[in-house]
Design a protein around this motif. Structure first.
Motif, PDB file in Angstrom:
ATOM      1  N   CYS A  57     -16.476  19.531   5.624  1.00 53.25           N
ATOM      2  CA  CYS A  57     -16.254  20.466   4.513  1.00 53.25           C
ATOM      3  C   CYS A  57     -15.569  21.759   4.955  1.00 53.25           C
ATOM      4  O   CYS A  57     -14.926  22.418   4.149  1.00 53.25           O
ATOM      5  CB  CYS A  57     -17.572  20.786   3.804  1.00 53.25           C
ATOM      6  N   MET A  58     -15.729  22.136   6.202  1.00 56.50           N
ATOM      7  CA  MET A  58     -15.140  23.357   6.782  1.00 56.50           C
ATOM      8  C   MET A  58     -15.612  24.640   6.102  1.00 56.50           C
ATOM      9  O   MET A  58     -14.941  25.666   6.167  1.00 56.50           O
ATOM     10  CB  MET A  58     -13.605  23.289   6.775  1.00 56.50           C
ATOM     11  N   MET A  59     -16.782  24.598   5.443  1.00 57.35           N
ATOM     12  CA  MET A  59     -17.316  25.812   4.809  1.00 57.35           C
ATOM     13  C   MET A  59     -18.831  25.929   4.936  1.00 57.35           C
ATOM     14  O   MET A  59     -19.469  26.677   4.213  1.00 57.35           O
ATOM     15  CB  MET A  59     -16.884  25.889   3.347  1.00 57.35           C
ATOM     16  N   GLY A  60     -19.440  25.176   5.843  1.00 56.59           N
ATOM     17  CA  GLY A  60     -20.844  25.354   6.151  1.00 56.59           C
ATOM     18  C   GLY A  60     -21.840  24.626   5.277  1.00 56.59           C
ATOM     19  O   GLY A  60     -23.024  24.905   5.339  1.00 56.59           O
ATOM     20  N   VAL A  61     -21.394  23.677   4.473  1.00 59.75           N
ATOM     21  CA  VAL A  61     -22.294  22.979   3.561  1.00 59.75           C
ATOM     22  C   VAL A  61     -22.823  21.674   4.151  1.00 59.75           C
ATOM     23  O   VAL A  61     -23.992  21.347   3.996  1.00 59.75           O
ATOM     24  CB  VAL A  61     -21.591  22.702   2.209  1.00 59.75           C
ATOM     25  N   CYS A  62     -22.007  20.926   4.870  1.00 60.22           N
ATOM     26  CA  CYS A  62     -22.356  19.553   5.242  1.00 60.22           C
ATOM     27  C   CYS A  62     -23.045  19.382   6.605  1.00 60.22           C
ATOM     28  O   CYS A  62     -23.652  18.361   6.840  1.00 60.22           O
ATOM     29  CB  CYS A  62     -21.112  18.668   5.195  1.00 60.22           C
ATOM     30  N   ASP A  94      -9.408  31.743  14.706  1.00 59.69           N
ATOM     31  CA  ASP A  94      -9.753  30.374  14.303  1.00 59.69           C
ATOM     32  C   ASP A  94     -11.263  30.178  14.337  1.00 59.69           C
ATOM     33  O   ASP A  94     -11.951  30.741  15.192  1.00 59.69           O
ATOM     34  CB  ASP A  94      -9.175  29.346  15.285  1.00 59.69           C
ATOM     35  N   SER A  95     -11.768  29.337  13.456  1.00 64.17           N
ATOM     36  CA  SER A  95     -13.152  28.895  13.607  1.00 64.17           C
ATOM     37  C   SER A  95     -13.165  27.898  14.759  1.00 64.17           C
ATOM     38  O   SER A  95     -12.126  27.325  15.123  1.00 64.17           O
ATOM     39  CB  SER A  95     -13.655  28.226  12.329  1.00 64.17           C
ATOM     40  N   VAL A  96     -14.323  27.678  15.349  1.00 61.92           N
ATOM     41  CA  VAL A  96     -14.434  26.703  16.430  1.00 61.92           C
ATOM     42  C   VAL A  96     -13.991  25.329  15.927  1.00 61.92           C
ATOM     43  O   VAL A  96     -13.253  24.621  16.611  1.00 61.92           O
ATOM     44  CB  VAL A  96     -15.871  26.661  16.992  1.00 61.92           C
ATOM     45  N   ALA A  97     -14.406  24.940  14.724  1.00 58.00           N
ATOM     46  CA  ALA A  97     -14.024  23.638  14.174  1.00 58.00           C
ATOM     47  C   ALA A  97     -12.515  23.516  14.017  1.00 58.00           C
ATOM     48  O   ALA A  97     -11.925  22.497  14.396  1.00 58.00           O
ATOM     49  CB  ALA A  97     -14.720  23.397  12.834  1.00 58.00           C
ATOM     50  N   ALA A  98     -11.868  24.534  13.477  1.00 58.12           N
ATOM     51  CA  ALA A  98     -10.414  24.497  13.295  1.00 58.12           C
ATOM     52  C   ALA A  98      -9.709  24.424  14.643  1.00 58.12           C
ATOM     53  O   ALA A  98      -8.737  23.683  14.804  1.00 58.12           O
ATOM     54  CB  ALA A  98      -9.946  25.710  12.510  1.00 58.12           C
ATOM     55  N   ALA A  99     -10.211  25.162  15.620  1.00 58.95           N
ATOM     56  CA  ALA A  99      -9.610  25.150  16.958  1.00 58.95           C
ATOM     57  C   ALA A  99      -9.740  23.768  17.591  1.00 58.95           C
ATOM     58  O   ALA A  99      -8.793  23.268  18.209  1.00 58.95           O
ATOM     59  CB  ALA A  99     -10.268  26.202  17.836  1.00 58.95           C
ATOM     60  N   LEU A 100     -10.904  23.141  17.438  1.00 57.18           N
ATOM     61  CA  LEU A 100     -11.106  21.804  18.001  1.00 57.18           C
ATOM     62  C   LEU A 100     -10.195  20.780  17.336  1.00 57.18           C
ATOM     63  O   LEU A 100      -9.560  19.962  18.004  1.00 57.18           O
ATOM     64  CB  LEU A 100     -12.565  21.381  17.870  1.00 57.18           C
ATOM     65  N   ALA A 150     -19.829  24.757  13.764  1.00 57.78           N
ATOM     66  CA  ALA A 150     -18.532  25.127  14.323  1.00 57.78           C
ATOM     67  C   ALA A 150     -17.581  25.701  13.278  1.00 57.78           C
ATOM     68  O   ALA A 150     -16.724  26.510  13.609  1.00 57.78           O
ATOM     69  CB  ALA A 150     -17.895  23.913  14.997  1.00 57.78           C
ATOM     70  N   CYS A 151     -17.749  25.311  12.026  1.00 60.02           N
ATOM     71  CA  CYS A 151     -16.827  25.796  10.986  1.00 60.02           C
ATOM     72  C   CYS A 151     -17.110  27.246  10.592  1.00 60.02           C
ATOM     73  O   CYS A 151     -16.269  27.889   9.968  1.00 60.02           O
ATOM     74  CB  CYS A 151     -16.876  24.895   9.761  1.00 60.02           C
ATOM     75  N   LEU A 152     -18.284  27.773  10.947  1.00 62.34           N
ATOM     76  CA  LEU A 152     -18.659  29.133  10.547  1.00 62.34           C
ATOM     77  C   LEU A 152     -18.567  30.142  11.681  1.00 62.34           C
ATOM     78  O   LEU A 152     -18.810  31.330  11.468  1.00 62.34           O
ATOM     79  CB  LEU A 152     -20.086  29.151   9.989  1.00 62.34           C
ATOM     80  N   ILE A 153     -18.216  29.703  12.877  1.00 60.95           N
ATOM     81  CA  ILE A 153     -18.202  30.584  14.045  1.00 60.95           C
ATOM     82  C   ILE A 153     -16.775  30.752  14.535  1.00 60.95           C
ATOM     83  O   ILE A 153     -16.052  29.778  14.746  1.00 60.95           O
ATOM     84  CB  ILE A 153     -19.100  30.005  15.152  1.00 60.95           C
ATOM     85  N   THR A 154     -16.378  31.996  14.730  1.00 62.39           N
ATOM     86  CA  THR A 154     -15.043  32.304  15.234  1.00 62.39           C
ATOM     87  C   THR A 154     -15.003  32.063  16.737  1.00 62.39           C
ATOM     88  O   THR A 154     -15.897  32.508  17.462  1.00 62.39           O
ATOM     89  CB  THR A 154     -14.667  33.766  14.922  1.00 62.39           C
TER      90      THR A 154
END
Length: 100
Positions: free
Chosen positions: A56-61, A28-34, A76-80
């Motif tokens: 965005c869950m892809m590092g843009v915003c 999971d990415s940190v964002a998805a886990a949270l 958080a969306c780019l880090i596992t």
């Protein structure tokens, strides 16, 4: 709000968010886990202090900025998520490379 699919069989990892032990699926990415754990606020705006969350869950915003293991401004969306990782809400602006 967010729920995992019932048939997922990935191994789990343990990390902390603002000092609270949290469990995530491996990969999971940190964002998805949270989000899956019910933690929707990842930072507070430096201007108004308004709560912000992954968008965005892809590092843009850059809405998902958090402190990870004392390092601020991490997306958080780019880090596992990793075993033992220490994740904290980022309040306001942080200096790049700042250690907590």
């Amino acid at each position: 709000m967010f729920q995992r699919l019932p048939d997922r069989t990935e191994s789990s990892v343990s990390f902390t968010f603002n000092g609270t032990r949290t469990t995530a699926c491996s990969g999971d990415s940190v964002a998805a886990a949270l989000l899956a754990a019910g933690h929707c606020i990842t930072r507070r705006s430096p201007v108004s202090g308004a709560a912000r969350a992954p968008y965005c869950m892809m590092g843009v915003c850059f809405e998902c900025l958090v402190k990870i293991d004392g390092q601020a401004n991490r997306q958080a969306c780019l880090i596992t998520v990793e075993e033992g990782m220490r994740v904290e809400t980022q309040d306001g602006a942080a200096v790049v490379g700042q250690q907590a």
